[in-house]
Design an enzyme around this catalytic site. Structure first.
Site, PDB file in Angstrom:
ATOM      1  N   ARG A   1      25.257  22.028 -24.632  1.00  0.00           N
ATOM      2  CA  ARG A   1      24.585  20.744 -24.441  1.00  0.00           C
ATOM      3  C   ARG A   1      25.643  19.646 -24.604  1.00  0.00           C
ATOM      4  NH1 ARG A   1      26.557  18.963 -28.462  1.00  0.00           N
ATOM      5  NH2 ARG A   1      25.272  17.117 -28.176  1.00  0.00           N
ATOM      6  N   GLY A   2      25.199  18.400 -24.369  1.00  0.00           N
ATOM      7  CA  GLY A   2      26.174  17.303 -24.362  1.00  0.00           C
ATOM      8  C   GLY A   2      26.588  17.075 -22.911  1.00  0.00           C
TER       9      GLY A   2
ATOM     10  N   ARG B   1      18.621  20.088 -16.323  1.00  0.00           N
ATOM     11  CA  ARG B   1      18.439  18.923 -17.211  1.00  0.00           C
ATOM     12  C   ARG B   1      18.628  17.654 -16.361  1.00  0.00           C
ATOM     13  NH1 ARG B   1      20.875  18.960 -23.076  1.00  0.00           N
ATOM     14  NH2 ARG B   1      19.015  17.696 -23.399  1.00  0.00           N
TER      15      ARG B   1
ATOM     16  N   ASP C   1      24.828   9.799 -22.062  1.00  0.00           N
ATOM     17  CA  ASP C   1      24.499  10.768 -21.013  1.00  0.00           C
ATOM     18  C   ASP C   1      24.566  10.136 -19.633  1.00  0.00           C
ATOM     19  OD1 ASP C   1      22.978  11.683 -23.589  1.00  0.00           O
ATOM     20  OD2 ASP C   1      23.401  13.423 -22.329  1.00  0.00           O
TER      21      ASP C   1
ATOM     22  N   ASN D   1      21.199   7.480 -23.874  1.00  0.00           N
ATOM     23  CA  ASN D   1      21.775   8.437 -24.832  1.00  0.00           C
ATOM     24  C   ASN D   1      20.644   9.037 -25.665  1.00  0.00           C
ATOM     25  OD1 ASN D   1      24.089   9.761 -25.975  1.00  0.00           O
ATOM     26  ND2 ASN D   1      23.844   8.502 -27.790  1.00  0.00           N
ATOM     27  N   LYS D   2      21.007   9.892 -26.575  1.00  0.00           N
ATOM     28  CA  LYS D   2      20.049  10.626 -27.408  1.00  0.00           C
ATOM     29  C   LYS D   2      18.996   9.709 -28.020  1.00  0.00           C
ATOM     30  CE  LYS D   2      19.779  14.117 -27.834  1.00  0.00           C
ATOM     31  NZ  LYS D   2      18.827  14.877 -26.979  1.00  0.00           N
TER      32      LYS D   2
HETATM   33  O1  MRU Z   1      20.298  16.781 -25.708  1.00  0.00           O
HETATM   34  P1  MRU Z   1      21.785  16.804 -25.880  1.00  0.00           P
HETATM   35  O2  MRU Z   1      22.232  17.424 -27.153  1.00  0.00           O
HETATM   36  O3  MRU Z   1      22.473  17.380 -24.669  1.00  0.00           O
HETATM   37  O4  MRU Z   1      22.173  15.266 -25.944  1.00  0.00           O
HETATM   38  C1  MRU Z   1      23.516  14.911 -26.107  1.00  0.00           C
HETATM   39  C2  MRU Z   1      23.712  13.456 -26.265  1.00  0.00           C
HETATM   40  O5  MRU Z   1      22.798  12.672 -26.190  1.00  0.00           O
HETATM   41  C3  MRU Z   1      25.123  12.985 -26.446  1.00  0.00           C
HETATM   42  O6  MRU Z   1      25.174  11.838 -27.237  1.00  0.00           O
HETATM   43  C4  MRU Z   1      25.703  12.656 -25.067  1.00  0.00           C
HETATM   44  O7  MRU Z   1      25.557  13.741 -24.191  1.00  0.00           O
HETATM   45  C5  MRU Z   1      27.113  12.279 -25.122  1.00  0.00           C
HETATM   46  S1  MRU Z   1      28.072  13.703 -25.412  1.00  0.00           S
HETATM   47  C6  MRU Z   1      29.690  13.444 -25.244  1.00  0.00           C
END
Ligand code: MRU
Length: 345
Positions: free
Chosen positions: A46-47, A89, A237, A247-248
């Site tokens: 993920r990320g 995703r 993201d 972002n998250k």
């Molecule tokens: O749901 P995830 O764990 O994939 O979400 C990740 C994030 O929101 C990160 O902050 C984002 O991808 C930046 S990662 C370099």
């Protein structure tokens, strides 16, 4: 780094299983694009940048495993794989960006023999991996300018090595600042409901001897009120044309808090995260994840079984709350509608 997030090894993609961290450090091997697609959906990887690189490797696996006898059949297989990978995703633009880059590559090389094309698709995926590693280093160098001696910084989710092929986006400035022997502290939000902050950010910062303190998400305001936070540093993201930052979930709340306490709010992301085709954050599809992430704690119910649940995985921070965006090309400031265009040109 004393671990890796994903690598191409002997015709397979090897990834650390992020669902198992921090208890177990297990590496899984994937031999088909379908397996890589499932790994992206299930959060083995993920990320934003990491799922882009994983998808590029997924395309390389599809190319290598193809038994197509002519170009038309090969392109159909590859395009179907591309669609399957992108659909895993919807929010992070890096996933579609990496897959489309591979698609553009084979669509512009149609004259090559199939075997050459298959090998070159792998080369292109490896180039995406290498470029991501290099962008992480450059973001770290630029971002480290923002880390001041003796200060404390708040981060959210995991935008570290575990979210990229290299040493991270938002966490890379911390690694660089440590290499420069600067003293600073990091506070990591737990990041409900999937706990990327406590499980992943704390794990990788501790493993690399960075001074990190875990807080639950609802403690951030108190910490800021006490004057203990000198900057918020997060990844993204997708950053859209006007500078809105996706972002998250929880990032927007932190940005509002930072504004109220006059604390700078920084976003660190590679240019592959910048999406100039989408004008505003409100136009981005926000992934909603399974309700069990909210109603259960490690498989144990933490809410009544028939409760209604809303579980968006991301939110949008309006551009006016963002102090600066750090990319591999440097630090950009408002107005982002102009500065982001320069970064992408
Ligand atoms: O749901 P995830 O764990 O994939 O979400 C990740 C994030 O929101 C990160 O902050 C984002 O991808 C930046 S990662 C370099």
């Amino acid at each position: 780094m004393n671990f890796f997030t994903l690598q191409w090894q002997d015709s397979s993609v090897v990834m650390i299983d992020q669902r198992k961290l921090p208890q177990e450090e297990i590496y899984l091997s994937f031999k088909t694009a379908e397996q890589v697609g499932a790994a992206i959906k299930d959060m083995v990887v993920r990320g934003a940048p990491a799922i882009g690189v994983a998808a590029a490797f997924g395309m390389a696996l599809a190319a290598q495993n193809s038994t197509a006898e002519n170009h038309d059949a090969f392109f159909k297989e590859m395009n179907d794989t591309a669609e399957m990978l992108i659909s895993q995703r919807p929010t992070a633009v890096n996933l579609a960006w990496a897959v489309k880059r591979i698609q553009n590559f084979y669509q512009s090389s149609q004259d090559l023999p199939l075997l050459t094309l298959q090998n070159m698709i792998l080369e292109e995926a490896l180039a995406i991996f290498e470029e991501d590693c290099n962008m992480c280093i450059d973001m770290g160098v630029h971002g480290a300018e923002l880390i001041k001696l003796g200060n404390s910084y708040l981060t959210h989710c995991n935008a570290g090595a575990l979210a990229t092929a290299g040493r991270g986006t938002a966490l890379s400035p911390f690694y660089e600042a440590k290499d420069q022997h600067k003293k600073f502290k990091v506070y990591s939000c737990e990041t409900r409901p999937f706990l990327q902050g406590s499980r992943l950010t704390c794990w990788e910062l501790l493993k690399n001897n960075i001074d990190v303190t875990l807080i639950t998400d609802n403690m951030a305001a108190k910490l800021m009120q006490e004057g203990k936070i000198h900057g918020v540093i997060v990844g993204s993201d997708r950053i859209v044309a006007n500078g809105d930052v996706v972002n998250k979930i929880g990032t927007y709340g932190l940005a509002v808090l930072a504004k109220a306490h006059e604390i700078p709010f920084y976003v660190v992301a590679p240019s592959s995260t910048i999406d100039l085709e989408t004008p505003e954050g409100s136009q981005v599809t926000i992934e909603e994840r399974p309700i069990e992430e909210v109603t259960q704690l490690f498989g144990t119910p933490s809410a009544p079984t028939d409760i209604k649940v809303y579980n968006p995985a991301f939110d949008v921070t309006p551009h006016h709350l963002v102090t600066a965006i750090v990319t591999e090309k440097g630090i950009v400031y408002p107005p982002f509608s102009e500065s982001l265009k320069k970064i992408k040109s």
